[in-house]
Scaffold this motif. Structure first.
Motif, PDB file in Angstrom:
ATOM      1  N   THR A 146      11.570  21.189  -3.749  1.00 53.04           N
ATOM      2  CA  THR A 146      10.407  20.295  -3.799  1.00 53.04           C
ATOM      3  C   THR A 146      10.624  19.166  -4.807  1.00 53.04           C
ATOM      4  OG1 THR A 146       9.404  21.886  -5.339  1.00 53.04           O
ATOM      5  CG2 THR A 146       8.759  22.019  -3.020  1.00 53.04           C
ATOM      6  N   ALA A 147      11.274  19.473  -5.947  1.00 49.70           N
ATOM      7  CA  ALA A 147      11.555  18.412  -6.920  1.00 49.70           C
ATOM      8  C   ALA A 147      12.526  17.386  -6.346  1.00 49.70           C
ATOM      9  CB  ALA A 147      12.116  19.012  -8.208  1.00 49.70           C
ATOM     10  N   ALA A 148      13.557  17.866  -5.650  1.00 54.79           N
ATOM     11  CA  ALA A 148      14.516  16.946  -5.039  1.00 54.79           C
ATOM     12  C   ALA A 148      13.866  16.132  -3.917  1.00 54.79           C
ATOM     13  CB  ALA A 148      15.712  17.724  -4.501  1.00 54.79           C
ATOM     14  N   THR A 149      12.976  16.757  -3.154  1.00 60.62           N
ATOM     15  CA  THR A 149      12.267  16.024  -2.096  1.00 60.62           C
ATOM     16  C   THR A 149      11.410  14.916  -2.684  1.00 60.62           C
ATOM     17  OG1 THR A 149      12.212  18.022  -0.729  1.00 60.62           O
ATOM     18  CG2 THR A 149      10.671  16.252  -0.161  1.00 60.62           C
ATOM     19  N   ALA A 150      10.697  15.224  -3.767  1.00 58.29           N
ATOM     20  CA  ALA A 150       9.890  14.191  -4.426  1.00 58.29           C
ATOM     21  C   ALA A 150      10.783  13.055  -4.912  1.00 58.29           C
ATOM     22  CB  ALA A 150       9.126  14.806  -5.593  1.00 58.29           C
ATOM     23  N   SER A 151      11.944  13.384  -5.479  1.00 58.02           N
ATOM     24  CA  SER A 151      12.863  12.345  -5.968  1.00 58.02           C
ATOM     25  C   SER A 151      13.381  11.490  -4.820  1.00 58.02           C
ATOM     26  CB  SER A 151      14.042  12.989  -6.708  1.00 58.02           C
ATOM     27  OG  SER A 151      13.596  13.803  -7.770  1.00 58.02           O
ATOM     28  N   TRP A 152      13.740  12.136  -3.712  1.00 59.84           N
ATOM     29  CA  TRP A 152      14.278  11.395  -2.558  1.00 59.84           C
ATOM     30  C   TRP A 152      13.232  10.456  -1.965  1.00 59.84           C
ATOM     31  CZ3 TRP A 152      19.058  10.823  -0.516  1.00 59.84           C
ATOM     32  CH2 TRP A 152      19.153  10.247   0.751  1.00 59.84           C
ATOM     33  N   VAL A 153      12.015  10.948  -1.772  1.00 62.06           N
ATOM     34  CA  VAL A 153      10.952  10.110  -1.199  1.00 62.06           C
ATOM     35  C   VAL A 153      10.634   8.939  -2.130  1.00 62.06           C
ATOM     36  CG1 VAL A 153       8.527  10.062  -0.491  1.00 62.06           C
ATOM     37  CG2 VAL A 153       9.970  12.008   0.132  1.00 62.06           C
ATOM     38  N   ALA A 154      10.542   9.213  -3.425  1.00 66.22           N
ATOM     39  CA  ALA A 154      10.249   8.136  -4.374  1.00 66.22           C
ATOM     40  C   ALA A 154      11.380   7.116  -4.410  1.00 66.22           C
ATOM     41  CB  ALA A 154      10.018   8.720  -5.768  1.00 66.22           C
ATOM     42  N   LEU A 155      12.632   7.588  -4.370  1.00 69.35           N
ATOM     43  CA  LEU A 155      13.773   6.681  -4.422  1.00 69.35           C
ATOM     44  C   LEU A 155      13.846   5.801  -3.179  1.00 69.35           C
ATOM     45  CD1 LEU A 155      16.310   5.855  -5.997  1.00 69.35           C
ATOM     46  CD2 LEU A 155      17.561   7.650  -4.780  1.00 69.35           C
ATOM     47  N   MET A 156      13.690   6.400  -2.002  1.00 68.38           N
ATOM     48  CA  MET A 156      13.745   5.614  -0.772  1.00 68.38           C
ATOM     49  C   MET A 156      12.567   4.649  -0.669  1.00 68.38           C
ATOM     50  SD  MET A 156      16.553   6.366   0.714  1.00 68.38           S
ATOM     51  CE  MET A 156      17.301   6.628  -0.900  1.00 68.38           C
ATOM     52  N   SER A 157      11.393   5.049  -1.141  1.00 69.68           N
ATOM     53  CA  SER A 157      10.236   4.152  -1.128  1.00 69.68           C
ATOM     54  C   SER A 157      10.469   2.956  -2.045  1.00 69.68           C
ATOM     55  CB  SER A 157       8.977   4.916  -1.555  1.00 69.68           C
ATOM     56  OG  SER A 157       8.721   6.011  -0.692  1.00 69.68           O
TER      57      SER A 157
ATOM     58  N   GLY B 142       0.832  -1.197   0.000  1.00 73.56           N
ATOM     59  CA  GLY B 142       0.000   0.000   0.000  1.00 73.56           C
ATOM     60  C   GLY B 142       0.865   1.245   0.000  1.00 73.56           C
ATOM     61  N   THR B 143       0.716   2.111  -0.993  1.00 72.57           N
ATOM     62  CA  THR B 143       1.629   3.249  -1.174  1.00 72.57           C
ATOM     63  C   THR B 143       0.945   4.602  -1.015  1.00 72.57           C
ATOM     64  OG1 THR B 143       1.238   3.263  -3.563  1.00 72.57           O
ATOM     65  CG2 THR B 143       3.047   1.890  -2.758  1.00 72.57           C
ATOM     66  N   GLY B 144      -0.224   4.645  -0.407  1.00 67.95           N
ATOM     67  CA  GLY B 144      -1.025   5.871  -0.414  1.00 67.95           C
ATOM     68  C   GLY B 144      -0.302   7.103   0.087  1.00 67.95           C
ATOM     69  N   LEU B 145       0.258   7.079   1.301  1.00 70.31           N
ATOM     70  CA  LEU B 145       0.857   8.267   1.907  1.00 70.31           C
ATOM     71  C   LEU B 145       2.085   8.727   1.131  1.00 70.31           C
ATOM     72  CD1 LEU B 145       0.964  10.323   4.193  1.00 70.31           C
ATOM     73  CD2 LEU B 145       2.289   8.658   5.537  1.00 70.31           C
ATOM     74  N   ASN B 146       2.984   7.812   0.823  1.00 69.72           N
ATOM     75  CA  ASN B 146       4.214   8.197   0.122  1.00 69.72           C
ATOM     76  C   ASN B 146       3.923   8.711  -1.284  1.00 69.72           C
ATOM     77  OD1 ASN B 146       4.867   6.255   2.288  1.00 69.72           O
ATOM     78  ND2 ASN B 146       6.957   6.576   1.603  1.00 69.72           N
ATOM     79  N   ALA B 147       2.999   8.068  -1.986  1.00 73.39           N
ATOM     80  CA  ALA B 147       2.640   8.545  -3.318  1.00 73.39           C
ATOM     81  C   ALA B 147       2.036   9.938  -3.250  1.00 73.39           C
ATOM     82  CB  ALA B 147       1.661   7.569  -3.974  1.00 73.39           C
ATOM     83  N   GLY B 148       1.240  10.191  -2.222  1.00 69.33           N
ATOM     84  CA  GLY B 148       0.660  11.524  -2.059  1.00 69.33           C
ATOM     85  C   GLY B 148       1.715  12.582  -1.831  1.00 69.33           C
ATOM     86  N   ILE B 149       2.731  12.262  -1.022  1.00 67.80           N
ATOM     87  CA  ILE B 149       3.816  13.226  -0.774  1.00 67.80           C
ATOM     88  C   ILE B 149       4.568  13.536  -2.066  1.00 67.80           C
ATOM     89  CG2 ILE B 149       6.019  13.550   0.410  1.00 67.80           C
ATOM     90  CD1 ILE B 149       4.887  11.914   2.729  1.00 67.80           C
ATOM     91  N   VAL B 150       4.857  12.512  -2.846  1.00 65.76           N
ATOM     92  CA  VAL B 150       5.586  12.715  -4.099  1.00 65.76           C
ATOM     93  C   VAL B 150       4.787  13.599  -5.054  1.00 65.76           C
ATOM     94  CG1 VAL B 150       6.481  11.553  -6.152  1.00 65.76           C
ATOM     95  CG2 VAL B 150       6.888  10.572  -3.889  1.00 65.76           C
ATOM     96  N   ILE B 151       3.503  13.322  -5.189  1.00 60.62           N
ATOM     97  CA  ILE B 151       2.665  14.113  -6.102  1.00 60.62           C
ATOM     98  C   ILE B 151       2.585  15.565  -5.648  1.00 60.62           C
ATOM     99  CG2 ILE B 151       0.316  14.407  -6.965  1.00 60.62           C
ATOM    100  CD1 ILE B 151       0.048  11.358  -6.876  1.00 60.62           C
ATOM    101  N   ILE B 152       2.400  15.788  -4.350  1.00 59.22           N
ATOM    102  CA  ILE B 152       2.308  17.157  -3.825  1.00 59.22           C
ATOM    103  C   ILE B 152       3.609  17.915  -4.085  1.00 59.22           C
ATOM    104  CG2 ILE B 152       2.139  18.513  -1.709  1.00 59.22           C
ATOM    105  CD1 ILE B 152       0.179  16.399  -0.668  1.00 59.22           C
ATOM    106  N   MET B 153       4.753  17.264  -3.849  1.00 58.88           N
ATOM    107  CA  MET B 153       6.039  17.926  -4.061  1.00 58.88           C
ATOM    108  C   MET B 153       6.257  18.273  -5.539  1.00 58.88           C
ATOM    109  SD  MET B 153       7.624  18.397  -1.171  1.00 58.88           S
ATOM    110  CE  MET B 153       6.001  18.752  -0.477  1.00 58.88           C
ATOM    111  N   LEU B 154       5.859  17.382  -6.430  1.00 56.27           N
ATOM    112  CA  LEU B 154       6.006  17.672  -7.854  1.00 56.27           C
ATOM    113  C   LEU B 154       5.110  18.829  -8.287  1.00 56.27           C
ATOM    114  CD1 LEU B 154       6.224  14.073  -9.389  1.00 56.27           C
ATOM    115  CD2 LEU B 154       8.068  15.730  -9.123  1.00 56.27           C
ATOM    116  N   VAL B 155       3.897  18.868  -7.769  1.00 52.89           N
ATOM    117  CA  VAL B 155       2.994  19.975  -8.094  1.00 52.89           C
ATOM    118  C   VAL B 155       3.573  21.293  -7.593  1.00 52.89           C
ATOM    119  CG1 VAL B 155       0.720  20.954  -7.631  1.00 52.89           C
ATOM    120  CG2 VAL B 155       0.938  18.529  -8.195  1.00 52.89           C
TER     121      VAL B 155
END
Length: 674
Positions: A400-411, A371-384
């Motif tokens: 924000t772009a780097a934060t989205a990349s970091w969260v997606a990579l660690m997930s 289940g990826t709900g929370l992490n996917a939401g963070i990535v989408i918000i940061m990209l927006v």
């Protein structure tokens, strides 16, 4: 050293091997390096699972003899030397590739023959009817049998033809494409194994089936090197080679058309003669065409960069660049600026997407759902937010772009680590404890010494959990100071080392000293039921699926090597040259290394392996950035060549006769190269 001498040395260092005369020992060093990499993977993997190969001495002796003949002919007969070396490379490639396919078959994932037959029927192909129609025509059957077995002859023809025409670059291109396609072929065959239509329908030559079934049973295994055969049905590597050979002979006139016709007939022979489904053939063709497309795109990109660099070197080009940059910055639409800002992270996101594809296929095969709900939401918000702030504040957009990349990579890394743990290879904790004792480290004594003092244990715990705050600080600081290149370097290094760490943990799994000693502090603490926190998920993954996990609740379960150590080293390197803040980060991470064994539950060898992995990644990145690898290799090659020339001259020429005197005695003009 004068400028002329230095220029000459550097020019020789970066000159391709074919232009260095007797200095060159290997014509295609990159192709041989890939063979070495395949050999290292084969050795480590076979050692871990108990696969033994005997009779390799014959192959090794043949390869060594061919290389020795190549070296002997290198100076006088360059074409013959290239032919001998290419044949030696082919034998080495065949040996390492066959071992790799046997290792892939030992993974023993569920068979997919039923699915392959359904796909064949879905596209209108009836394998049984095709096979029966071929057997009813003996002449056609014999003809297709001959065509099917022409791959080795085609390689020899390519070597002879291109060596005689001094087009060794075309041979190297073929070698690199073969190496680039064999690894994906073995990987796909491991994740999607089949026995093939011969085994399903009980017809044809099923001698390969004995080895496949043996590998799918429990090891250890022993095979004769000379008796090993092709056991990969999906995708068809026969098809891959047919496409690559056809591509290699492009632009060669009638010969190229003849090879294309021959390989077209070979594609028709692969299902009935080679025992492949039609989907195997289509997958092999797609893999080969994809490798060719990537290779051509790489060449075109390099050409564009060279031409653009030459243009920019002119004075007019520099002036026009300045004017163009000023006008473009004043008139570029806002949406174009947004696309440019996002595109600077494309390499990071390409790596993340590749990880997601691998995880999706792997998870679907082993029955893991996440289940990826929370992490996917963070990535989408940061990209927006990155797109919104791109026109207003570039620093915030980069953050924000780097934060989205970091969260997606660690997930993605968390999910990949759980998939790696599901391989359930034999545990190595006993070996790790012995290695710790060899280097003089007593984990339990260190744990008690560090955590017997409440204040020290509290401090070490805070330091241990500072890795994510350090990552956040690096994103904010580097983006704010305009060092987005440094930030992208950190993300790429983190991604590459993450994959390497998880790969090692899959081959060399451990539970960690916490499971062995059962202390009650930090991550090793037991809950009310006496269970170590991270160990619950790890043991569940080793017990067999299916499994379901929530991404927000997933634990770090990789013990060997320590990715905490990798992160500490990479973050320290990212803050280089930043003054006091860099020194502070370095001091903090030195203390973190002290805290990793007792707080993180790692052996000391875990920490040493993590540090070595991070430093290796940094060294490779620096060498790639400065282009020093080719220069150093060329200088080393030149030095070895001069030493060989000196030895040869001292052995074969008397010291008291000069080279010019020898030339006069033989009535030949003096050649300064001799």
């Amino acid at each position: 050293m004068t400028n002329a001498t230095m220029t000459s040395s550097l020019a020789q260092a970066v000159t391709p091997a074919q232009y260095l005369g007797p200095v060159a020992i290997f014509q295609w060093p990159l192709a041989w390096a890939l063979i070495g990499l395949l050999l290292a993977v084969d050795f480590m993997w076979a050692w871990r699972i108990g696969l033994e190969i005997s009779g390799s001495e014959i192959r090794a002796g043949l390869i060594a003899a061919l290389l020795a003949l190549s070296a002997a002919c290198r100076r006088r007969h360059r074409a013959q030397a290239n032919m001998l070396e290419a044949v030696a490379w082919l034998f080495a490639f065949a040996a390492t590739a066959s071992v790799l396919t046997y290792l892939a078959a030992s993974c023993a994932f569920p068979l997919q023959d039923v699915m392959m037959e359904r796909w064949d029927l879905a596209i209108g192909f009836d394998w049984s009817a095709w096979h029966a129609a071929l057997l009813n025509q003996p002449t056609l059957n014999r003809l297709l049998m001959v065509v099917y077995n022409t791959l080795f002859a085609q390689f020899l023809l390519a070597v002879i033809y291109f060596s005689k025409r001094d087009r060794s670059a075309r041979i190297e291109e073929l070698m690199l494409l073969m190496c680039a396609t064999v690894a994906p072929t073995a990987l796909i065959s491991a994740l999607w194994p089949t026995l093939g239509p011969f085994a399903v329908h009980g017809v044809g030559d099923v001698t390969y089936l004995r080895d496949v079934l043996t590998l799918r049973a429990a090891g250890p295994w022993h095979f004769e090197s000379l008796a090993m055969q092709g056991i990969v049905p999906m995708p068809s590597f026969h098809t891959v080679l047919a496409v690559l050979f056809t591509y290699a002979f492009r632009g060669t006139g009638l010969l190229g058309y003849g090879i294309a016709t021959l390989n077209l007939a070979m594609l028709l022979s692969i299902p009935p003669i080679g025992g492949h489904y039609l989907v195997d053939v289509l997958a092999g063709a797609a893999l080969a065409l994809g490798a060719i497309a990537v290779q051509r795109a790489t060449q075109q990109l390099a050409t564009i960069r060279i031409r653009f660099g030459l243009w920019c070197e002119t004075r007019v080009g520099k002036v026009l660049d300045s004017v163009h940059g000023f006008v473009r910055s004043a008139t570029m639409p806002a949406q174009r600026l947004g696309r440019v800002a996002i595109l600077q992270w494309r390499s990071v996101w390409a790596m993340i997407c590749l990880l997601l594809v691998v995880e999706f296929v792997w998870a679907s095969r082993v029955g893991l759902s996440v289940g990826t709900g929370l992490n996917a939401g963070i990535v989408i918000i940061m990209l927006v937010l990155s797109v919104v702030y791109d026109r207003r504040n570039r620093a915030i957009a980069d953050m924000t772009a780097a934060t989205a990349s970091w969260v997606a990579l660690m997930s993605a890394g968390l999910v990949l680590s759980y998939l790696a743990a599901s391989c359930a290879r034999p545990l190595q904790d006993g070996v790790m404890e012995r290695l710790d004792r060899v280097v003089g480290f007593d984990w339990l004594a260190w744990h008690d010494a560090m955590l017997s003092r409440p204040a020290l244990s509290w401090l070490l715990t805070i330091i241990y959990y500072s890795l994510q705050p350090q990552a956040a600080l690096s994103i904010v600081y580097l983006a704010k100071s305009g060092r987005t290149g440094r930030l992208k370097e950190l993300l790429l290094s983190a991604g590459v080392t993450l994959v390497a760490t998880i790969s090692v943990s899959a081959i060399w799994p451990t539970l960690g000293p916490c499971a062995a000693n059962g202390p009650s502090f930090g991550p090793c603490a037991t809950n009310g039921g006496g269970d170590i926190a991270y160990l619950r998920d790890l043991l569940a993954l080793r017990a067999g699926g299916p499994w379901h996990f929530e991404l927000s609740a997933m634990e770090g379960i990789v013990a060997m090597p320590s990715y905490h150590t990798v992160g500490a080293v990479l973050l320290t390197y990212a803050f280089r040259g930043t003054g006091l803040i860099g020194y502070g980060i370095a001091a903090l991470n030195v203390l973190m290394l002290v805290s990793i064994p007792p707080i993180g539950g790692h052996y000391l060898v875990d920490v040493l392996a993590g540090a070595a992995l991070a430093l290796g990644a940094i060294a490779v990145q620096r060498a790639a950035r400065h282009g020093m690898g080719r220069i150093l290799f060329g200088l080393a090659r030149e030095l070895v060549g001069k030493m060989l020339n000196s030895v040869r001259s001292s052995v074969f020429k008397p010291a008291w006769i000069s080279a010019r005197a020898l030339a006069v005695k033989s009535d030949r003009p003096h050649d300064p190269r001799r």
